[in-house]
Design a protein around this motif. Sequence first.
Motif, mmCIF file in Angstrom:
data_model
loop_
_atom_site.group_PDB
_atom_site.id
_atom_site.type_symbol
_atom_site.label_atom_id
_atom_site.label_comp_id
_atom_site.label_asym_id
_atom_site.label_seq_id
_atom_site.Cartn_x
_atom_site.Cartn_y
_atom_site.Cartn_z
ATOM 1 N N VAL A 325 0.847 -1.193 0.000
ATOM 2 C CA VAL A 325 0.000 0.000 0.000
ATOM 3 C C VAL A 325 0.886 1.247 0.000
ATOM 4 C CG1 VAL A 325 -1.830 1.261 1.185
ATOM 5 C CG2 VAL A 325 -1.793 -1.248 1.272
ATOM 6 N N LEU A 326 0.732 2.074 -1.036
ATOM 7 C CA LEU A 326 1.489 3.319 -1.150
ATOM 8 C C LEU A 326 0.624 4.539 -0.882
ATOM 9 C CD1 LEU A 326 3.618 2.557 -4.357
ATOM 10 C CD2 LEU A 326 4.032 1.896 -1.980
ATOM 11 N N ASN A 327 -0.711 4.338 -0.905
ATOM 12 C CA ASN A 327 -1.642 5.431 -0.640
ATOM 13 C C ASN A 327 -2.961 4.825 -0.169
ATOM 14 O OD1 ASN A 327 -3.995 7.304 -1.752
ATOM 15 N ND2 ASN A 327 -2.185 8.606 -1.478
ATOM 16 N N PRO A 328 -3.576 5.308 0.911
ATOM 17 C CA PRO A 328 -3.339 6.595 1.598
ATOM 18 C C PRO A 328 -2.277 6.543 2.695
ATOM 19 C CG PRO A 328 -5.295 5.519 2.468
ATOM 20 C CD PRO A 328 -4.804 4.651 1.357
ATOM 21 N N TYR A 329 -1.686 5.372 2.928
ATOM 22 C CA TYR A 329 -0.593 5.267 3.898
ATOM 23 C C TYR A 329 0.472 4.368 3.289
ATOM 24 C CZ TYR A 329 -3.214 0.980 4.821
ATOM 25 O OH TYR A 329 -3.885 -0.204 4.671
ATOM 26 N N GLN A 330 1.612 4.248 3.953
ATOM 27 C CA GLN A 330 2.735 3.463 3.442
ATOM 28 C C GLN A 330 2.868 2.194 4.278
ATOM 29 O OE1 GLN A 330 5.573 4.857 1.083
ATOM 30 N NE2 GLN A 330 3.772 5.958 0.378
ATOM 31 N N MET A 331 2.635 1.050 3.646
ATOM 32 C CA MET A 331 2.710 -0.205 4.390
ATOM 33 C C MET A 331 2.796 -1.390 3.435
ATOM 34 S SD MET A 331 2.616 -1.646 7.425
ATOM 35 C CE MET A 331 1.869 -0.404 8.505
ATOM 36 N N VAL A 332 3.656 -2.359 3.774
ATOM 37 C CA VAL A 332 3.658 -3.648 3.099
ATOM 38 C C VAL A 332 3.378 -4.686 4.169
ATOM 39 C CG1 VAL A 332 4.934 -5.309 1.700
ATOM 40 C CG2 VAL A 332 5.358 -2.858 1.409
ATOM 41 N N LYS A 333 2.337 -5.492 3.961
ATOM 42 C CA LYS A 333 1.928 -6.459 4.979
ATOM 43 C C LYS A 333 1.638 -7.814 4.361
ATOM 44 C CE LYS A 333 -1.284 -7.270 8.802
ATOM 45 N NZ LYS A 333 -2.326 -6.684 9.675
ATOM 46 N N ASP A 334 2.191 -8.869 4.973
ATOM 47 C CA ASP A 334 1.897 -10.232 4.560
ATOM 48 C C ASP A 334 0.654 -10.686 5.311
ATOM 49 O OD1 ASP A 334 2.046 -13.253 4.552
ATOM 50 O OD2 ASP A 334 3.752 -12.776 3.272
ATOM 51 N N LEU A 335 -0.363 -11.099 4.582
ATOM 52 C CA LEU A 335 -1.638 -11.434 5.185
ATOM 53 C C LEU A 335 -1.642 -12.800 5.857
ATOM 54 C CD1 LEU A 335 -4.003 -10.097 2.376
ATOM 55 C CD2 LEU A 335 -3.084 -8.897 4.365
ATOM 56 N N ARG A 336 -0.637 -13.635 5.583
ATOM 57 C CA ARG A 336 -0.566 -14.953 6.211
ATOM 58 C C ARG A 336 0.134 -14.874 7.563
ATOM 59 N NH1 ARG A 336 3.048 -17.321 1.672
ATOM 60 N NH2 ARG A 336 4.084 -15.440 2.438
ATOM 61 N N THR A 337 1.236 -14.139 7.603
ATOM 62 C CA THR A 337 2.074 -14.110 8.806
ATOM 63 C C THR A 337 1.823 -12.893 9.686
ATOM 64 O OG1 THR A 337 3.866 -12.863 7.744
ATOM 65 C CG2 THR A 337 3.880 -15.261 7.469
ATOM 66 N N GLY A 338 1.238 -11.848 9.102
ATOM 67 C CA GLY A 338 1.057 -10.606 9.840
ATOM 68 C C GLY A 338 2.291 -9.729 9.844
#
Length: 372
Positions: A325-338
């Motif tokens: 996710v680059l917008n509206p916030y900055q985050m990379v998240k793995d949905l399996r491991t958290g």
Amino acid sequence: MAGPDFDAEIKQLQATLSSIEKVLDLDAMREEIAALGEQVAAPDLWDDQANATRVTGRLSALQGELERFTGLHSRVEDLGVLVELAEEEGDADSLAEAETELGRLTKSVEALEVRTLLSGEYDEREALITIRSGAGGVDAADFAEMLLRMYTRWAEQHKYPVEVFDTSYAEEAGLKSATFAVHAPYAYGTLSVEGGTHRLVRISPFDNQGRRQTSFAAVEVVPVLEQTDDIDIPDEEVRVDVYRSSGPGGQSVNTTDSAVRLTHIPTGTVVSCQNEKSQLQNKASAMVILKAKLLALKKAEERAQLDALRGDATSSWGDQMRNYVLNPYQMVKDLRTGYEVGNPQSVFDGDIDGFIEAGIRWRREAEKADAN
């Protein structure tokens, strides 16, 4: 606030390294390095370019692995000396430096320890990765190219050779698909947790109204086969098509029909290779890819678990394994491991070890749960 118990922490690091050493079998690794070194020194090595590339790549990767372990071992020993001298002299600055180094070493040793969790049938093999753009139009094609760059940057940082077999460019920008190999021991076991659907959310650089766009790309990871693997493909089961290699924007990059597409008629599996100069080389490389993919299918059918080797790579809503996710916030998240980080640019620059390590540990826990 009290500082760390250096003595206990260092002893724990040494114990972990001893366990890792047994799993890696450093003596066998050194013997293989010596044998490969003799092959590299042979004057006729490059008479067979494919074999030469394999030998030199394997040698480089093994040397890197050995240097990684011995380097960590030396750093742990040096840390013990630094702490001992600092405590004797009451040197607060040196103790602070030692605490920082302890944190770095702990992280590095934990990362190496993940290797001991790779015990699957094909985990020690090299890896073949295919990236395909999914839903999202030109943004998805651009995202696929971003992922290709991410994985090649990761490999470069680890000094793992990468061999690109095929790149199919999209018309406006980015890639429809790309297939490449990572030539390193345990590359398959390491990267197999990257298989699945990746999702990107950003303000589209291709939308003149500056709207937010969601796009998808699928990553498939399969192991590279060896000659001893039992995958026999009769000639009559394969259709061979030849065509001209193309580059960005559909432009031709070759004046001859050197690119090769192979279709395995019984399964409908299609692979292509266009990055070599000759049709024969491309056909040989395409056959390597085809056999690897058929092995993945074979094992999946035997175990009735397609995700074990290929991952769920349907590239659409509802099945993504990681969000960027680059917008509206900055985050990379793995949905399996958290596991998540707040710096997407570092991830796209190849800093994905944290995601890989978390994925391997998550998979091991899932396997244990299934066994029980």
